[in-house]
Design an enzyme around this catalytic site. Structure first.
Site, PDB file in Angstrom:
ATOM      1  N   ILE A 184       8.507  -2.998   4.955  1.00  0.00           N
ATOM      2  CA  ILE A 184       8.476  -4.266   4.205  1.00  0.00           C
ATOM      3  C   ILE A 184       9.781  -5.034   4.416  1.00  0.00           C
ATOM      4  O   ILE A 184       9.783  -6.259   4.520  1.00  0.00           O
ATOM      5  CB  ILE A 184       8.209  -4.015   2.700  1.00  0.00           C
ATOM      6  CG1 ILE A 184       6.944  -3.138   2.532  1.00  0.00           C
ATOM      7  CG2 ILE A 184       8.007  -5.341   1.967  1.00  0.00           C
ATOM      8  CD1 ILE A 184       6.604  -2.801   1.087  1.00  0.00           C
ATOM      9  N   PHE A 195      15.145  -2.637  -0.657  1.00  0.00           N
ATOM     10  CA  PHE A 195      13.936  -1.918  -0.230  1.00  0.00           C
ATOM     11  C   PHE A 195      14.209  -0.441   0.036  1.00  0.00           C
ATOM     12  O   PHE A 195      13.290   0.372  -0.021  1.00  0.00           O
ATOM     13  CB  PHE A 195      13.412  -2.505   1.089  1.00  0.00           C
ATOM     14  CG  PHE A 195      12.922  -3.918   1.006  1.00  0.00           C
ATOM     15  CD1 PHE A 195      11.683  -4.202   0.460  1.00  0.00           C
ATOM     16  CD2 PHE A 195      13.688  -4.971   1.483  1.00  0.00           C
ATOM     17  CE1 PHE A 195      11.215  -5.507   0.390  1.00  0.00           C
ATOM     18  CE2 PHE A 195      13.233  -6.275   1.415  1.00  0.00           C
ATOM     19  CZ  PHE A 195      11.994  -6.541   0.867  1.00  0.00           C
ATOM     20  N   ALA A 196      15.456  -0.118   0.409  1.00  0.00           N
ATOM     21  CA  ALA A 196      15.739   1.211   0.952  1.00  0.00           C
ATOM     22  C   ALA A 196      15.410   2.303  -0.060  1.00  0.00           C
ATOM     23  O   ALA A 196      16.043   2.384  -1.114  1.00  0.00           O
ATOM     24  CB  ALA A 196      17.216   1.299   1.343  1.00  0.00           C
ATOM     25  N   LYS A 217       9.595   7.156   0.035  1.00  0.00           N
ATOM     26  CA  LYS A 217       8.382   6.645  -0.617  1.00  0.00           C
ATOM     27  C   LYS A 217       7.127   7.492  -0.415  1.00  0.00           C
ATOM     28  O   LYS A 217       6.020   7.018  -0.674  1.00  0.00           O
ATOM     29  CB  LYS A 217       8.120   5.223  -0.140  1.00  0.00           C
ATOM     30  CG  LYS A 217       7.943   5.132   1.367  1.00  0.00           C
ATOM     31  CD  LYS A 217       7.110   3.956   1.788  1.00  0.00           C
ATOM     32  CE  LYS A 217       6.679   4.107   3.225  1.00  0.00           C
ATOM     33  NZ  LYS A 217       5.747   3.140   3.699  1.00  0.00           N
ATOM     34  N   SER A 240       6.604  -0.378  -7.823  1.00  0.00           N
ATOM     35  CA  SER A 240       5.280  -0.011  -7.338  1.00  0.00           C
ATOM     36  C   SER A 240       4.282   0.035  -8.485  1.00  0.00           C
ATOM     37  O   SER A 240       4.648   0.354  -9.627  1.00  0.00           O
ATOM     38  CB  SER A 240       5.370   1.368  -6.688  1.00  0.00           C
ATOM     39  OG  SER A 240       4.089   1.938  -6.540  1.00  0.00           O
ATOM     40  N   TYR A 244       8.397  10.479  -7.041  1.00  0.00           N
ATOM     41  CA  TYR A 244       8.558   9.151  -6.434  1.00  0.00           C
ATOM     42  C   TYR A 244       8.296   8.069  -7.476  1.00  0.00           C
ATOM     43  O   TYR A 244       9.082   7.124  -7.642  1.00  0.00           O
ATOM     44  CB  TYR A 244       7.585   9.003  -5.245  1.00  0.00           C
ATOM     45  CG  TYR A 244       7.268   7.572  -4.902  1.00  0.00           C
ATOM     46  CD1 TYR A 244       8.192   6.782  -4.220  1.00  0.00           C
ATOM     47  CD2 TYR A 244       6.054   6.983  -5.287  1.00  0.00           C
ATOM     48  CE1 TYR A 244       7.906   5.454  -3.931  1.00  0.00           C
ATOM     49  CE2 TYR A 244       5.771   5.670  -5.000  1.00  0.00           C
ATOM     50  CZ  TYR A 244       6.701   4.907  -4.324  1.00  0.00           C
ATOM     51  OH  TYR A 244       6.418   3.598  -4.045  1.00  0.00           O
ATOM     52  N   LYS A 265      10.810   5.002  -9.394  1.00  0.00           N
ATOM     53  CA  LYS A 265      10.543   3.566  -9.545  1.00  0.00           C
ATOM     54  C   LYS A 265      10.649   3.160 -11.014  1.00  0.00           C
ATOM     55  O   LYS A 265      11.231   2.130 -11.349  1.00  0.00           O
ATOM     56  CB  LYS A 265       9.168   3.217  -8.976  1.00  0.00           C
ATOM     57  CG  LYS A 265       9.057   3.396  -7.471  1.00  0.00           C
ATOM     58  CD  LYS A 265      10.053   2.490  -6.752  1.00  0.00           C
ATOM     59  CE  LYS A 265      10.123   2.717  -5.262  1.00  0.00           C
ATOM     60  NZ  LYS A 265      11.233   2.023  -4.605  1.00  0.00           N
ATOM     61  N   VAL A 275     -12.353  10.533   4.408  1.00  0.00           N
ATOM     62  CA  VAL A 275     -12.322   9.744   3.178  1.00  0.00           C
ATOM     63  C   VAL A 275     -12.110  10.739   2.039  1.00  0.00           C
ATOM     64  O   VAL A 275     -12.889  11.688   1.888  1.00  0.00           O
ATOM     65  CB  VAL A 275     -13.654   8.973   3.000  1.00  0.00           C
ATOM     66  CG1 VAL A 275     -13.706   8.299   1.639  1.00  0.00           C
ATOM     67  CG2 VAL A 275     -13.819   7.961   4.127  1.00  0.00           C
TER      68      VAL A 275
HETATM   69  C1  UD1 Z   1       0.487   5.513  -2.691  1.00  0.00           C
HETATM   70  C2  UD1 Z   1       1.259   5.345  -3.979  1.00  0.00           C
HETATM   71  C3  UD1 Z   1       1.919   4.003  -4.044  1.00  0.00           C
HETATM   72  C4  UD1 Z   1       2.709   3.730  -2.805  1.00  0.00           C
HETATM   73  C5  UD1 Z   1       1.783   3.835  -1.609  1.00  0.00           C
HETATM   74  C6  UD1 Z   1       2.504   3.529  -0.338  1.00  0.00           C
HETATM   75  C7  UD1 Z   1       0.494   6.404  -6.044  1.00  0.00           C
HETATM   76  C8  UD1 Z   1      -0.571   6.448  -7.081  1.00  0.00           C
HETATM   77  N1  UD1 Z   1       0.348   5.479  -5.076  1.00  0.00           N
HETATM   78  O1  UD1 Z   1      -0.642   4.680  -2.780  1.00  0.00           O
HETATM   79  O2  UD1 Z   1       2.776   3.929  -5.150  1.00  0.00           O
HETATM   80  O3  UD1 Z   1       3.252   2.444  -2.881  1.00  0.00           O
HETATM   81  O4  UD1 Z   1       1.259   5.159  -1.574  1.00  0.00           O
HETATM   82  O5  UD1 Z   1       3.361   4.538   0.053  1.00  0.00           O
HETATM   83  O6  UD1 Z   1       1.411   7.155  -6.096  1.00  0.00           O
HETATM   84  N2  UD1 Z   1      -7.261   7.711   1.754  1.00  0.00           N
HETATM   85  C9  UD1 Z   1      -8.307   8.323   2.409  1.00  0.00           C
HETATM   86  N3  UD1 Z   1      -8.040   8.963   3.604  1.00  0.00           N
HETATM   87  C10 UD1 Z   1      -6.800   9.002   4.169  1.00  0.00           C
HETATM   88  C11 UD1 Z   1      -5.728   8.352   3.485  1.00  0.00           C
HETATM   89  C12 UD1 Z   1      -5.990   7.718   2.276  1.00  0.00           C
HETATM   90  O7  UD1 Z   1      -9.441   8.327   1.930  1.00  0.00           O
HETATM   91  O8  UD1 Z   1      -6.638   9.600   5.236  1.00  0.00           O
HETATM   92  C13 UD1 Z   1      -7.531   7.032   0.483  1.00  0.00           C
HETATM   93  C14 UD1 Z   1      -6.719   7.580  -0.671  1.00  0.00           C
HETATM   94  O9  UD1 Z   1      -7.351   8.701  -1.232  1.00  0.00           O
HETATM   95  C15 UD1 Z   1      -6.661   6.370  -1.594  1.00  0.00           C
HETATM   96  C16 UD1 Z   1      -6.652   5.188  -0.639  1.00  0.00           C
HETATM   97  O10 UD1 Z   1      -7.140   5.687   0.611  1.00  0.00           O
HETATM   98  O11 UD1 Z   1      -7.832   6.303  -2.366  1.00  0.00           O
HETATM   99  C17 UD1 Z   1      -5.262   4.618  -0.417  1.00  0.00           C
HETATM  100  O12 UD1 Z   1      -4.371   5.676  -0.121  1.00  0.00           O
HETATM  101  P1  UD1 Z   1      -2.863   5.445   0.366  1.00  0.00           P
HETATM  102  O13 UD1 Z   1      -2.838   4.457   1.461  1.00  0.00           O
HETATM  103  O14 UD1 Z   1      -2.268   6.794   0.614  1.00  0.00           O
HETATM  104  O15 UD1 Z   1      -2.163   4.747  -0.882  1.00  0.00           O
HETATM  105  P2  UD1 Z   1      -2.095   5.178  -2.430  1.00  0.00           P
HETATM  106  O16 UD1 Z   1      -2.211   6.644  -2.580  1.00  0.00           O
HETATM  107  O17 UD1 Z   1      -3.006   4.291  -3.175  1.00  0.00           O
END
Ligand code: UD1
Length: 349
Positions: A12, A83-84, A87, A127, A152, A156, A220
């Site tokens: 970012i 930003f640093a 995460k 976040s 993490y 924040k 998924v």
């Molecule tokens: C997480 C953090 C968020 C952080 C973000 C970016 C939490 C609740 N959320 O977001 O604070 O800013 O990471 O680092 O702590 N998914 C799949 N398959 C995959 C990968 C992901 O189905 O291979 C799904 C996950 O289960 C989720 C969605 O995609 O439902 C988004 O996942 P992801 O991109 O990892 O972000 P968050 O977990 O929402």
């Protein structure tokens, strides 16, 4: 304005530097220790903007170096965009001390420098993780925080609190925490984007790396949530839209438009999108079919979250300019850019 961007070589941070250089006359200095980025990031910024970024390789937890090698060398900054930080949610559960040490001490050292060098403005990367699993959606800035799941997330939450307390003590100082929802996509040129070290965890890098054969599976994580298609809902926001919000936020507080010494803003599109809808958006905008599988839920994941973004729209005049399709097509262009590069080929997970 002269602005210090911490983490300016990161995902970012680099997009924010690009936005500043493309759209304003502000001067930028970056500090980044490349813990999850690389020096080539500055070359990419230069390719896109035609401008070199003055930068320092300093670990922000090292107060002595930060003070002597950066703040005493540069003339006064008008503001800092911070930003640093580390995460990765899962890594923070395994290494909590590393996360608390790095994220909190970095911020505290910057606040000490703000005190010492009388810097009037600070923007903090927070976040939506601070809301945890909210009872009511969409979440507003008034939705209760503190139910976050991971170390993490606590860095924040604590970071916000430290900043709020600090803001009350300093004259002529204004600060903002921006609570990002899920940042995705790449610069629309495809020449700058996310480059996680090692195997990615976040959905979009997994999708693009799977689509180009870097990863052998796309699972998924759960299709038994109580959502319209059973998969989890998030608010995916284009990284360039996130970047631009920092410019607006900085200009807003420097122009003394913010009455409160400290304030928080949700930064999301305001629309909940399921995992399967992300996959479909990728397929539709790139023409590539994704042969995904359905796996179990991922530990620590919440079912659904998305933003009420009326505050950031009304006060900062921000609005999302790019769509989820733009995010997918740009992320794919960036992935193809990486695929074409021999060096990145070697760095593949
Ligand atoms: C997480 C953090 C968020 C952080 C973000 C970016 C939490 C609740 N959320 O977001 O604070 O800013 O990471 O680092 O702590 N998914 C799949 N398959 C995959 C990968 C992901 O189905 O291979 C799904 C996950 O289960 C989720 C969605 O995609 O439902 C988004 O996942 P992801 O991109 O990892 O972000 P968050 O977990 O929402």
């Amino acid at each position: 304005m002269k602005l210090l961007i911490t983490g300016g070589a990161g995902y970012i941070g680099s997009h924010t530097i690009i936005d500043i250089l493309e759209n304003t006359d502000h001067e930028v200095v970056s500090v980044d220790n490349f813990s999850n980025s690389e020096p080539a990031s500055y070359d990419r910024i230069e390719q896109i903007t035609g401008q070199k970024v003055r930068h320092y390789d300093i670990d922000l937890t090292d107060y002595k170096r930060l003070k002597e090698e950066l703040f005493e060398v540069e003339s006064a900054f008008d503001g800092i965009i911070h930003f640093a930080a580390l995460k990765a949610v899962g890594e923070s559960v395994e290494k909590p001390v590393m996360y608390y040490h790095n994220n909190l001490n970095s911020q505290i050292n910057l606040l000490k420098c703000i005190e010492k060098y009388d810097i009037p403005a600070f923007i903090f990367s927070s976040s939506c993780t601070v809301y945890g699993e909210a009872e009511t959606l969409p979440v507003t800035e008034e939705t209760p925080v503190s139910k976050t799941e991971s170390p993490y997330g606590y860095t924040k939450l604590a970071g916000e609190k430290i900043l709020e307390d600090f803001s009350k003590t300093k004259d002529n100082f204004r600060a903002i925490s921006l609570r990002y929802f899920n940042p995705v996509g790449a610069h629309m040129s495809g020449k700058n984007g996310e480059l996680p070290k090692g195997r990615p965890n976040n959905l979009v890098p997994v999708v693009t790396q799977f689509a180009s054969g870097w990863l052998d599976a796309l699972a998924v994580h759960g299709d038994d949530y109580e959502t319209r298609d059973g998969t989890a809902i998030r608010d995916y926001i284009h990284v360039s839209d996130i970047a631009h919000a920092h410019v607006l936020a900085m200009e807003y507080i420097v122009a003394q438009k913010q009455e409160a010494v400290y304030d928080v803003y949700n930064l999301g599109v305001g629309k909940g999108v399921t995992v399967l809808e992300v996959i479909k958006a990728f397929e539709a905008s790139t023409g590539k079919k994704l042969d995904y599988t359905i796996g179990p839920r991922r530990a620590g994941d919440i079912e659904a979250i998305y933003a009420d973004n009326s505050k950031v729209r009304n006060r900062l005049g921000w609005e999302p300019r790019l769509t989820i399709e733009d995010a997918m097509s740009s992320a794919w262009r960036w992935q193809e850019h990486l695929n074409a590069s021999r060096d990145y080929g070697k760095a593949r997970p």
